[in-house]
Design a protein around this motif. Structure first.
Motif, PDB file in Angstrom:
ATOM      1  N   LEU A  55      44.278  26.063  42.237  1.00 51.76           N
ATOM      2  CA  LEU A  55      44.257  25.834  40.800  1.00 51.76           C
ATOM      3  C   LEU A  55      43.261  24.774  40.367  1.00 51.76           C
ATOM      4  O   LEU A  55      43.307  24.326  39.233  1.00 51.76           O
ATOM      5  CB  LEU A  55      45.664  25.459  40.313  1.00 51.76           C
ATOM      6  CG  LEU A  55      46.678  26.593  40.356  1.00 51.76           C
ATOM      7  CD1 LEU A  55      48.039  26.087  39.935  1.00 51.76           C
ATOM      8  CD2 LEU A  55      46.256  27.748  39.480  1.00 51.76           C
ATOM      9  N   ASP A  56      42.368  24.368  41.242  1.00 55.33           N
ATOM     10  CA  ASP A  56      41.330  23.446  40.810  1.00 55.33           C
ATOM     11  C   ASP A  56      40.271  24.236  40.042  1.00 55.33           C
ATOM     12  O   ASP A  56      40.304  25.461  39.981  1.00 55.33           O
ATOM     13  CB  ASP A  56      40.725  22.694  41.999  1.00 55.33           C
ATOM     14  CG  ASP A  56      40.053  23.629  42.997  1.00 55.33           C
ATOM     15  OD1 ASP A  56      40.288  24.840  42.925  1.00 55.33           O
ATOM     16  OD2 ASP A  56      39.298  23.131  43.848  1.00 55.33           O
TER      17      ASP A  56
ATOM     18  N   TRP B 260      37.970  32.805  40.828  1.00 55.38           N
ATOM     19  CA  TRP B 260      38.905  33.887  40.529  1.00 55.38           C
ATOM     20  C   TRP B 260      38.460  34.651  39.283  1.00 55.38           C
ATOM     21  O   TRP B 260      38.529  35.879  39.236  1.00 55.38           O
ATOM     22  CB  TRP B 260      40.302  33.299  40.336  1.00 55.38           C
ATOM     23  CG  TRP B 260      41.302  34.274  39.856  1.00 55.38           C
ATOM     24  CD1 TRP B 260      41.858  35.298  40.553  1.00 55.38           C
ATOM     25  CD2 TRP B 260      41.853  34.339  38.536  1.00 55.38           C
ATOM     26  NE1 TRP B 260      42.736  35.981  39.767  1.00 55.38           N
ATOM     27  CE2 TRP B 260      42.755  35.413  38.520  1.00 55.38           C
ATOM     28  CE3 TRP B 260      41.689  33.589  37.389  1.00 55.38           C
ATOM     29  CZ2 TRP B 260      43.475  35.759  37.392  1.00 55.38           C
ATOM     30  CZ3 TRP B 260      42.412  33.931  36.263  1.00 55.38           C
ATOM     31  CH2 TRP B 260      43.286  35.000  36.273  1.00 55.38           C
ATOM     32  N   MET B 261      37.964  33.925  38.267  1.00 57.20           N
ATOM     33  CA  MET B 261      37.503  34.572  37.044  1.00 57.20           C
ATOM     34  C   MET B 261      36.260  35.416  37.291  1.00 57.20           C
ATOM     35  O   MET B 261      36.074  36.456  36.663  1.00 57.20           O
ATOM     36  CB  MET B 261      37.208  33.525  35.973  1.00 57.20           C
ATOM     37  CG  MET B 261      38.427  32.870  35.395  1.00 57.20           C
ATOM     38  SD  MET B 261      38.032  31.489  34.307  1.00 57.20           S
ATOM     39  CE  MET B 261      37.085  32.281  33.043  1.00 57.20           C
TER      40      MET B 261
ATOM     41  N   PRO C 159      34.169  39.917  36.524  1.00 56.99           N
ATOM     42  CA  PRO C 159      33.839  39.398  35.192  1.00 56.99           C
ATOM     43  C   PRO C 159      33.896  40.447  34.088  1.00 56.99           C
ATOM     44  O   PRO C 159      34.053  40.120  32.930  1.00 56.99           O
ATOM     45  CB  PRO C 159      32.433  38.845  35.358  1.00 56.99           C
ATOM     46  CG  PRO C 159      31.872  39.557  36.531  1.00 56.99           C
ATOM     47  CD  PRO C 159      33.032  39.855  37.438  1.00 56.99           C
ATOM     48  N   ASN C 160      33.785  41.714  34.419  1.00 58.31           N
ATOM     49  CA  ASN C 160      33.778  42.762  33.391  1.00 58.31           C
ATOM     50  C   ASN C 160      35.191  43.100  32.913  1.00 58.31           C
ATOM     51  O   ASN C 160      35.361  43.850  31.960  1.00 58.31           O
ATOM     52  CB  ASN C 160      33.111  44.038  33.906  1.00 58.31           C
ATOM     53  CG  ASN C 160      31.634  43.806  34.142  1.00 58.31           C
ATOM     54  OD1 ASN C 160      31.015  42.981  33.469  1.00 58.31           O
ATOM     55  ND2 ASN C 160      31.069  44.481  35.119  1.00 58.31           N
ATOM     56  N   ASP C 161      36.212  42.593  33.587  1.00 57.81           N
ATOM     57  CA  ASP C 161      37.589  42.880  33.194  1.00 57.81           C
ATOM     58  C   ASP C 161      38.089  41.953  32.100  1.00 57.81           C
ATOM     59  O   ASP C 161      39.183  42.178  31.576  1.00 57.81           O
ATOM     60  CB  ASP C 161      38.533  42.755  34.411  1.00 57.81           C
ATOM     61  CG  ASP C 161      38.298  43.880  35.401  1.00 57.81           C
ATOM     62  OD1 ASP C 161      37.631  44.861  35.048  1.00 57.81           O
ATOM     63  OD2 ASP C 161      38.792  43.781  36.531  1.00 57.81           O
ATOM     64  N   TRP C 162      37.349  40.921  31.740  1.00 53.89           N
ATOM     65  CA  TRP C 162      37.839  39.982  30.752  1.00 53.89           C
ATOM     66  C   TRP C 162      37.744  40.570  29.364  1.00 53.89           C
ATOM     67  O   TRP C 162      36.876  41.390  29.055  1.00 53.89           O
ATOM     68  CB  TRP C 162      37.042  38.665  30.837  1.00 53.89           C
ATOM     69  CG  TRP C 162      37.386  37.939  32.070  1.00 53.89           C
ATOM     70  CD1 TRP C 162      36.719  37.962  33.237  1.00 53.89           C
ATOM     71  CD2 TRP C 162      38.528  37.131  32.286  1.00 53.89           C
ATOM     72  NE1 TRP C 162      37.372  37.219  34.179  1.00 53.89           N
ATOM     73  CE2 TRP C 162      38.482  36.684  33.612  1.00 53.89           C
ATOM     74  CE3 TRP C 162      39.587  36.727  31.496  1.00 53.89           C
ATOM     75  CZ2 TRP C 162      39.453  35.862  34.164  1.00 53.89           C
ATOM     76  CZ3 TRP C 162      40.566  35.902  32.034  1.00 53.89           C
ATOM     77  CH2 TRP C 162      40.477  35.492  33.347  1.00 53.89           C
TER      78      TRP C 162
END
Length: 60
Positions: free
Chosen positions: A40-41, A48-49, A53-56
Motif C-alpha cells: 500500500l505504499d 497496481w494502477m 491503465p486502459n481499465d480505469w
C-alpha cells in the motif's frame, strides 16, 4: 483505599473456542498487516494502477 476487581476467563464466559479465535487473530493480524502495508505504499499502488491503465474509468 484501593479495591481490586478481577474475573477469571471462565467467569467472563470465554471458552476454549473463543480463546482459540482470539489467539489466532492475535498471531495473524500483525503478520497480515505488515504484508498488506508493503503493497500500500505509493510505489505499490502506482504499479497496481499501471498494470491495466486502459481499465480505469477516465481512460474509457
Amino acid at each position: 483505599m484501593i479495591n481490586y476487581f478481577a474475573l477469571t476467563i471462565s467467569e467472563m464466559g470465554i471458552g476454549k473456542m473463543e480463546l482459540a479465535v482470539i489467539g489466532t487473530v492475535v498471531l495473524l493480524f500483525p503478520i497480515l498487516f505488515i504484508y498488506a502495508s508493503k503493497n500500500l505504499d505509493a510505489k505499490g499502488v502506482f504499479e497496481w494502477m499501471m498494470e491495466k491503465p486502459n481499465d480505469w474509468i477516465g481512460k474509457k
